[in-house]
Design a protein around this motif. Structure first.
Motif: not given
Length: 210
Positions: A146-147, A124, A166, A143-144, A121, A139-140, A118, A104-105
């Motif tokens: 990860l959250v 972005q 990713y 990221h989802d 989110y 990406y969604r 940036t 993600d980073r």
């Protein structure tokens, strides 16, 4: 024929022609936005009260995007990111969640390198949607995961899926001119012939390229 009737006919004809022209322009705009945003067009329509409101939002994204100072990446920069991504994939074997955080980073860093702001989110997503719409669902999804992992630990399989998502975004951003649809399923530039083979789980495997 009375003059007043002639005037009415002329006005009616003007209104009909005007309505037809408006309809043609509206359809052209809709087609242009669909071609640009793909599935993001339908998503925007679902999120707004009307298609017209959604189209205004998408048009504003295009306007903002045209003002961005986007730039292609030099080959040396592409190689650097490809090597960094290979290390993250190797890290996945022992530290799946840490690898996803790093992925993600790196994506955010790559966005900045290309010239994308940036600051958040959601922004972005909006900025990427103009030239990288095909990669947004990935990406969604990543990221989802990860959250949700930050709130409640996810399984290794979930982390593996996040890495796959990713990776799609990474390869899409690494290409020039937003050629995301063509880059799907291809190995990232600079990652060929280096003795590292990639598994579907996002991890790296050592071996000899053939």
């Amino acid at each position: 024929m009375p003059t007043w009737l002639v005037i009415i006919i002329v006005i009616a004809a003007i209104l009909v022609v005007g309505a037809a022209a408006w309809f043609v322009l509206a359809e052209q705009r809709k087609r242009r936005l669909r071609d640009t945003f793909g599935p993001e067009y339908d998503r925007a329509v679902e999120e707004h009260e009307s298609p017209r409101e959604a189209e205004r939002e998408l048009s504003s994204r295009m306007k903002r995007h045209s003002d961005l100072d986007l730039r292609p990446l030099p080959e040396t920069t592409k190689d650097r990111y490809a090597q960094e991504w290979a290390l993250i994939q190797e890290q996945f074997v022992d530290r799946p969640s840490g690898a996803v955080v790093e992925a993600d980073r790196v994506l955010v860093s790559l966005m900045a390198e290309r010239g994308y702001p940036t600051e958040g989110y959601d922004q972005q997503l909006a900025d990427l949607s103009v030239r990288h719409a095909n990669a947004l669902r990935h990406y969604r999804a990543g990221h989802d995961t990860l959250v949700r992992h930050r709130e409640s630990e996810m399984s290794t399989e979930d982390m593996r899926e996040a890495m796959k998502h990713y990776r799609e975004v990474f390869e899409d951003l690494l290409t020039d001119a937003g050629e995301g649809a063509e880059s799907h399923g291809k190995q990232a530039p600079g990652n060929r012939g280096n003795g590292t083979r990639r598994g579907d789980d996002g991890s790296a495997r050592r071996g000899t390229d053939r």
